[in-house]
Scaffold this motif. Structure first.
Motif, short mmCIF file in Angstrom:
data_model
loop_
_atom_site.label_atom_id
_atom_site.label_comp_id
_atom_site.label_asym_id
_atom_site.label_seq_id
_atom_site.Cartn_x
_atom_site.Cartn_y
_atom_site.Cartn_z
N VAL A 583 0.83 -1.21 0.00
CA VAL A 583 0.00 0.00 0.00
C VAL A 583 0.86 1.26 0.00
O VAL A 583 0.47 2.29 -0.55
CB VAL A 583 -1.00 0.01 1.18
CG1 VAL A 583 -1.92 -1.19 1.11
CG2 VAL A 583 -0.29 0.08 2.53
N MET A 584 2.07 1.17 0.59
CA MET A 584 2.98 2.32 0.51
C MET A 584 3.49 2.52 -0.91
O MET A 584 3.70 3.65 -1.36
CB MET A 584 4.14 2.13 1.49
CG MET A 584 3.76 2.41 2.93
SD MET A 584 5.16 2.40 4.06
CE MET A 584 5.39 0.65 4.27
N MET A 585 3.71 1.42 -1.62
CA MET A 585 4.12 1.52 -3.03
C MET A 585 3.04 2.22 -3.84
O MET A 585 3.33 3.10 -4.67
CB MET A 585 4.38 0.11 -3.58
CG MET A 585 4.84 0.08 -5.01
SD MET A 585 4.59 -1.54 -5.78
CE MET A 585 2.81 -1.50 -6.06
N ALA A 586 1.76 1.83 -3.63
CA ALA A 586 0.66 2.49 -4.34
C ALA A 586 0.55 3.96 -3.94
O ALA A 586 0.23 4.82 -4.77
CB ALA A 586 -0.65 1.75 -4.05
N PHE A 587 0.84 4.25 -2.68
CA PHE A 587 0.81 5.63 -2.20
C PHE A 587 1.86 6.47 -2.93
O PHE A 587 1.62 7.63 -3.29
CB PHE A 587 1.06 5.65 -0.69
CG PHE A 587 0.99 7.02 -0.07
CD1 PHE A 587 -0.23 7.59 0.23
CD2 PHE A 587 2.15 7.73 0.23
CE1 PHE A 587 -0.30 8.86 0.81
CE2 PHE A 587 2.09 8.98 0.81
CZ PHE A 587 0.87 9.56 1.11
N ALA A 588 3.03 5.88 -3.18
CA ALA A 588 4.08 6.60 -3.91
C ALA A 588 3.63 6.95 -5.32
O ALA A 588 3.92 8.03 -5.84
CB ALA A 588 5.36 5.74 -3.97
N ALA A 589 2.88 6.03 -5.97
CA ALA A 589 2.39 6.31 -7.31
C ALA A 589 1.31 7.38 -7.30
O ALA A 589 1.23 8.23 -8.20
CB ALA A 589 1.85 5.02 -7.93
N ARG A 590 0.48 7.38 -6.26
CA ARG A 590 -0.68 8.27 -6.24
C ARG A 590 -0.33 9.71 -5.87
O ARG A 590 -1.03 10.64 -6.28
CB ARG A 590 -1.70 7.70 -5.25
CG ARG A 590 -2.97 8.50 -5.15
CD ARG A 590 -3.99 7.91 -4.22
NE ARG A 590 -4.59 8.96 -3.43
CZ ARG A 590 -4.31 9.21 -2.17
NH1 ARG A 590 -3.45 8.45 -1.51
NH2 ARG A 590 -4.89 10.21 -1.54
N THR A 591 0.71 9.89 -5.10
CA THR A 591 0.99 11.22 -4.54
C THR A 591 2.18 11.92 -5.22
O THR A 591 2.74 12.85 -4.66
CB THR A 591 1.26 11.11 -3.04
OG1 THR A 591 2.35 10.19 -2.82
CG2 THR A 591 0.02 10.62 -2.30
N ARG A 592 2.57 11.45 -6.41
CA ARG A 592 3.72 12.07 -7.10
C ARG A 592 3.30 12.75 -8.40
O ARG A 592 4.06 12.79 -9.37
CB ARG A 592 4.78 11.01 -7.38
CG ARG A 592 5.38 10.36 -6.13
CD ARG A 592 5.97 11.40 -5.17
NE ARG A 592 6.63 10.77 -4.05
CZ ARG A 592 6.03 10.45 -2.90
NH1 ARG A 592 4.72 10.68 -2.75
NH2 ARG A 592 6.71 9.90 -1.91
N ASN A 593 2.08 13.26 -8.41
CA ASN A 593 1.57 14.02 -9.56
C ASN A 593 1.50 13.22 -10.85
O ASN A 593 1.60 13.78 -11.95
CB ASN A 593 2.40 15.30 -9.77
CG ASN A 593 2.31 16.25 -8.59
OD1 ASN A 593 1.23 16.45 -8.03
ND2 ASN A 593 3.44 16.83 -8.21
N LEU A 594 1.36 11.90 -10.72
CA LEU A 594 1.10 11.07 -11.89
C LEU A 594 -0.41 11.05 -12.15
O LEU A 594 -1.21 11.25 -11.23
CB LEU A 594 1.61 9.64 -11.64
CG LEU A 594 3.12 9.49 -11.38
CD1 LEU A 594 3.44 8.05 -10.99
CD2 LEU A 594 3.92 9.91 -12.59
#
Length: 648
Positions: A583-594
């Motif tokens: 879930v932290m990996m998904a959080f990295a994708a979601r919160t980096r302006n992608l």
């Protein structure tokens, strides 16, 4: 209509059914004192001088059936049908499983005689050779142990047509032949609910103590372990089973371990142990009736929907599951958790419980996205419980035209705006779960950096739990590598959306940061969104599935609160490290302006522009190809078919 006759017309072994009827009739004659007639009904040949000789002949016939492993027929002679009904198909299947397998899990609905039939079988084992047979039966519940297992076992032994010469000790729940060795007989085991190993069945194994060799077992004694309600037993019992399990010699049947359970939760150790090789896929619930697990356990599943009483909507076999009870497990005609567990003998999927990810969603999203163009590598690391396991989750995020499911079938993303057309969607895929080997902060930090650089992930796309030991790891990486993000689980959620169409940001949907991250994966992995996939090549997906599909949540003031980690660990023996890292990996994708996943994603770009950019469908083990497309590359794409819009 004679429903019993109708049901028996579909019995899979007509010869066995006729034999059971004939033996039951012979037993009735013997009970009435007509031993000669009973012997003739059994097919005993030769002259029978008197009733005593006839009785001896019937006894010899009974023991011969046991020695020939014709246990279900022997049961028809041993007990009346009022006491033990042999004719349901499930009883036949249980007897066949217990006679041919050594490690058996009887998984099924309630009221289908799992434990009662298993008790009848091991009772026949004991009656066959009391001086050289040891049976241990156990449960975590004293009431169940005395009122169910012990009561059934002693009744089977006492009321057998030819009961053995034994001594009953009701206070200790023990049955022993006179002057028998201490290792033989029937004994009860009451287990503790604690997780620690109990040691109560360690060292319980066959021994070469027979005074005379047996035709089948040789010099070895026979050992049977029957554990009831195993879904309630602690993980320590699973560890204890390793000792007797190690003495199983396939084909000899000296040792048998029989576990019965209702599959109340996929998180229970026995349900995990019974899991089919491709997981608890709900679409296969009707067809999966028996299988062998990856660890060698034979699982016989008893599905209430296939039982005669339910199929014909009549009480054909009294005392078993009824159609009314089966229907009662539903609510307003809809399946409930109880319907899955006690009606179908299947772990309830997430939608029947308040769990973060329904199991059917996870199973549907095991696949490999067919990415178009470049992808962004993302990473999550859970290292808060460093004394247990430090887990790294590595994945990719990008635009895909479809996916290849776990069976290898290619799928295209159907357009949700234009019927018959296709579309591209932004999605994330988990490629790898890695257990880090280092134990100190600097070593863990170096491992994370090496893995990230090896797959081209920048520091800003790495999210790490900085609770406890994680603080030192995050500090080290920020100083010597770059701007990784450290998070605390109990922080407030962000003000970012989870899906494009969301009207409200995450802080208005969830209570805490951990709730936000788990809810993100739930929203993305929804098969309607197809925003999150788990690669079929990802090692450890089974543990991840277990954690995501058993983590509970609740609504508090109209917002989602996911079960805290410390509460989850109290229910299950392991920390949910794989799911936390994911879930932290998904959080990295979601919160980096992608670009975020969406219920209705963007239309695919123009085909000519795609060619000019040199983009190509990418898989986990296929690097991105840049530059003009070659003819072989174009031919390769024809195998997966281009989107309809791109072929114009």
């Amino acid at each position: 209509m004679d429903y019993l006759k109708l049901a028996l017309e579909h019995y899979p072994d007509k010869a066995l059914l006729e034999s059971l009827d004939r033996i039951a009739e012979a037993r009735r004659l013997c009970i009435e004192g007509s031993w000669k007639l009973g012997a003739r009904r059994l097919g005993v040949k030769g002259r029978l001088a008197d009733e005593a000789q006839a009785q001896a002949s019937v006894r010899a016939h009974f023991l011969d059936m046991l020695e020939c492993d014709r246990y279900i027929e022997a049961s028809a002679l041993a007990w009346s049908r009022e006491m033990f009904e042999q004719r349901p198909v499930f009883v036949k299947r249980i007897f066949e499983a217990l006679s041919t397998k050594d490690m058996i899990i009887l998984l099924g609905a309630s009221g289908l005689s799992k434990t009662y039939t298993a008790a009848a079988y091991v009772s026949l084992d004991f009656i066959r050779d009391p001086e050289n047979t040891a049976i241990k039966f156990g449960s975590v519940n004293d009431t169940n142990l005395k009122g169910n297992l012990w009561s059934n076992l002693q009744t089977f032994v006492k009321k057998c047509l030819f009961p053995p010469d034994v001594i009953f000790n009701d206070s200790r729940m023990r049955i022993r032949p006179p002057n028998a060795r201490p290792d033989c007989g029937i004994d009860a085991v009451l287990f503790s609910k604690q997780r620690d190993s109990t040691g109560k069945i360690k060292g319980f194994h066959p021994k070469p103590f027979r005074l005379a060799p047996h035709p089948k077992y040789g010099s070895m004694t026979v050992v049977r372990i029957l554990l009831d309600e195993t879904q309630e037993l602690s993980e320590g019992v699973k560890a204890d089973l390793g000792s007797p399990q190690s003495t199983i010699d396939p084909g000899t049947h000296h040792m048998k371990i029989i576990l019965t359970c209702n599959p109340i939760d996929e998180g229970k150790w026995v349900v995990r142990m019974a899991q089919p090789r491709d997981g608890w896929v709900e679409e296969r619930m009707d067809e999966l009736q028996e299988w062998t697990t990856s660890s060698g356990w034979y699982v016989l599943r008893l599905d209430g929907a296939k039982f005669e009483n339910v199929r014909y909507r009549k009480s054909i076999f009294p005392g078993f599951l009824t159609a009314e009870a089966y229907d009662g497990y539903m609510q307003d005609g809809q399946p409930t958790a109880s319907w899955y567990i006690f009606g179908r003998g299947w772990p309830p999927p997430g939608r029947a419980r308040e769990t973060v990810v329904p199991s059917t969603w996870f199973d549907h999203q095991r696949g490999e996205p067919t990415f178009i163009g470049s992808t962004q590598g993302v990473m999550g690391a859970d290292i808060a419980f460093l004394q247990d396991r430090a887990i790294l989750a590595i994945g990719r995020y990008g635009l895909a035209s479809g996916y290849i499911d776990w069976s290898g079938t290619q799928h295209r993303f159907a357009s949700r705006k234009i019927a018959g057309e296709f579309e591209n969607r932004h999605c994330c895929v988990l490629d790898r779960l890695i257990q880090l080997s280092s134990r100190d902060n600097a070593g863990v930090a170096d491992e994370i950096k090496q893995w990230a650089e090896g797959v081209g992930i920048e520091p800003k796309f790495c999210v790490i739990d900085m609770t406890g030991n994680g603080f030192g790891v995050v500090s080290h990486l920020q100083r010597f590598w770059g701007p990784v993000e450290g998070i605390h689980w109990k922080e407030s959620p962000t003000a970012r959306k989870i899906l494009v169409e969301d009207r409200f940001p995450a802080n208005e949907q969830t209570m805490t940061k951990i709730s936000e991250m788990y809810w993100t994966v739930r929203r993305w992995i929804d098969p309607r969104v197809k925003g999150f996939f788990v690669s079929p090549n990802c090692q450890g997906w089974e543990e991840l599935r277990l954690q995501l599909t058993t983590r509970s949540y609740k609504q508090v003031d109209m917002r989602i609160a996911v079960e805290p980690k410390e509460d989850y660990v109290k229910r299950f023996p392991r920390s949910p490290d794989e799911s936390d890292a994911t879930v932290m990996m998904a959080f990295a994708a979601r919160t980096r302006n992608l670009p975020l996943p969406a219920l209705v994603d963007e239309e695919p770009p123009d085909r000519t522009k795609m060619r000019q950019k040199g983009t190509v469908f990418q898989t986990a083990d296929r690097p991105i190809v840049t530059g003009p497309w070659t003819k072989p590359q174009i031919n390769g794409l024809r195998e997966v078919r281009m989107p309809a819009q791109l072929m114009r």
